[in-house]
Design a protein around this motif. Structure first.
Motif, PDB file in Angstrom:
ATOM      1  N   GLU A   1      -4.954   4.095  -6.581  1.00 38.08           N
ATOM      2  CA  GLU A   1      -6.063   4.509  -5.726  1.00 38.08           C
ATOM      3  C   GLU A   1      -6.147   6.024  -5.697  1.00 38.08           C
ATOM      4  O   GLU A   1      -5.224   6.720  -6.088  1.00 38.08           O
ATOM      5  CB  GLU A   1      -5.972   3.894  -4.326  1.00 38.08           C
ATOM      6  CG  GLU A   1      -4.865   4.383  -3.458  1.00 38.08           C
ATOM      7  CD  GLU A   1      -4.932   3.760  -2.053  1.00 38.08           C
ATOM      8  OE1 GLU A   1      -6.009   3.358  -1.596  1.00 38.08           O
ATOM      9  OE2 GLU A   1      -3.874   3.703  -1.415  1.00 38.08           O
TER      10      GLU A   1
ATOM     11  N   ASP B   1       0.838  -1.197   0.000  1.00 41.14           N
ATOM     12  CA  ASP B   1       0.000   0.000   0.000  1.00 41.14           C
ATOM     13  C   ASP B   1       0.878   1.254   0.000  1.00 41.14           C
ATOM     14  O   ASP B   1       2.036   1.203   0.423  1.00 41.14           O
ATOM     15  CB  ASP B   1      -0.851  -0.038   1.281  1.00 41.14           C
ATOM     16  CG  ASP B   1      -2.124   0.784   1.183  1.00 41.14           C
ATOM     17  OD1 ASP B   1      -2.304   1.478   0.168  1.00 41.14           O
ATOM     18  OD2 ASP B   1      -2.923   0.722   2.128  1.00 41.14           O
ATOM     19  N   ASP B   2       0.311   2.376  -0.447  1.00 40.67           N
ATOM     20  CA  ASP B   2       0.981   3.680  -0.402  1.00 40.67           C
ATOM     21  C   ASP B   2       2.381   3.616  -1.009  1.00 40.67           C
ATOM     22  O   ASP B   2       3.328   4.232  -0.495  1.00 40.67           O
ATOM     23  CB  ASP B   2       1.100   4.194   1.045  1.00 40.67           C
ATOM     24  CG  ASP B   2      -0.255   4.378   1.704  1.00 40.67           C
ATOM     25  OD1 ASP B   2      -1.275   4.252   1.007  1.00 40.67           O
ATOM     26  OD2 ASP B   2      -0.291   4.653   2.917  1.00 40.67           O
TER      27      ASP B   2
END
Ligand code: C2E
Ligand code: CA
Ligand code: CA
Ligand code: CA
Length: 277
Positions: free
Chosen positions: A235, A178-179
């Protein structure tokens, strides 16, 4: 009990700052919220950019507070991490995600749900056992529970994280970084990680259409992800322009307000039913 001692300490110790006292009060409220059914699981769809189909969702926790209303995780995850409440909180999220799929599977519409783990969860050696127990008890097929870990969580203790990721992956749990782009993982390390998906951080996606350098970073990150044989997820997609640009760059999966904001889990199946790419 230690918890109560802590509170009494707050009330009678003048050295306690108002801030610390507030933190302790919120922590004990959060504990009661976890046990008392005041957490809610929201789901935000993920869409396959090639087929346009919904291919899963991310589970995002909220706290339905009696007087303060809906509280977002930005306000309590840090506190949960520093007080150890992240363990029961994460277990609640995992159980909620698996329970949803138990119900959906009966109707033939199971879809993977990804849950977020924090650094503390990685160091909890009961986590894997708990996940196995829940899969078994709820009779949910492996692969329907997915796990997201931020790049910085993984890099905090890289060698250790690698072992845990392998354990999860060996249990058939699809993994996401993530990120991505906000940490500092080396290519060599990234290559070793047994992850299926890499999520490009929202900050790059958000600025892609207005800042050339952000667009350049997104493009080279997608290429890098593909060179490593992994799938790229974007995202924070908010506009059609973002979507078009990402599709052109070969991004595999999309998540963002353009598709849908996170919604209460009960609303998700009907939303999927209605969704037309
Ligand atoms: P995250 O894992 O990076 O999750 C994505 C966040 O971005 C979510 O915020 C989501 O609502 C938001 N988002 C998605 N698409 C868009 C968009 O197009 N535009 C904008 N502006 N925002 C978008 P949320 O739900 O407030 O969660 C914030 C963070 O809290 C998450 O970031 C995650 O780090 C943490 N979190 C949430 N649920 C959990 C949980 O169950 N456990 C743990 N450990 N952390 C959680
Ligand atoms: Ca996430
Ligand atoms: Ca993220
Ligand atoms: Ca984040």
């Amino acid at each position: 009990q230690a918890k109560e001692k802590g509170l009494r300490h707050v009330m009678f110790n003048p050295a306690q700052t108002p801030d610390q006292a507030r933190r302790l009060t919120i922590a004990s409220e959060l504990r009661r919220a976890i046990d008392g059914g005041d957490l809610r699981l929201y789901l935000q769809p993920k869409v396959d950019m090639v087929t346009g189909r919904v291919c899963g969702s991310e589970g995002l926790v909220r706290w339905q507070h009696a007087t303060r209303g809906l509280i977002y995780p930005g306000e309590f995850i840090d506190l949960a991490e520093s007080t150890g409440l992240i363990k029961p909180l994460t277990e609640w999220v995992i159980e909620a995600a698996l329970s949803l799929n138990r119900g959906w599977a009966r109707e033939g519409r199971a879809l993977p749900i990804a849950v977020n783990l924090s650094a503390r969860n990685l160091h909890d050696d009961e986590l894997l056992t708990k996940i196995r127990q829940l899969h078994k008890a709820l009779d949910v097929a492996p692969g329907l529970l997915e796990v997201e870990l931020t790049e910085s969580t993984v890099m905090e203790d890289a060698g250790f994280a690698l072992q845990v990721l392998h354990d999860l992956r060996d249990d058939g749990i699809p993994l996401y970084i993530d990120d991505f782009g906000t940490g500092y993982s080396s290519l060599r390390y990234l290559q070793k990680l047994p992850v299926d998906y890499i999520k490009i951080d929202q900050s790059f996606v958000r600025h892609m259409s207005t800042h050339k350098d952000a667009a350049l970073i997104v493009r080279s990150t997608i290429d890098l992800i593909h060179d490593l044989g992994r799938k790229a997820v974007a995202e924070g997609i908010e506009t059609q322009q973002d979507w078009d640009q990402l599709a052109l760059l070969g991004c595999d999966m999309a998540q963002g307000y353009l598709i849908a904001k996170p919604m209460p889990a009960e609303e998700f199946p009907a939303w999927v039913e209605r969704f037309r790419p």
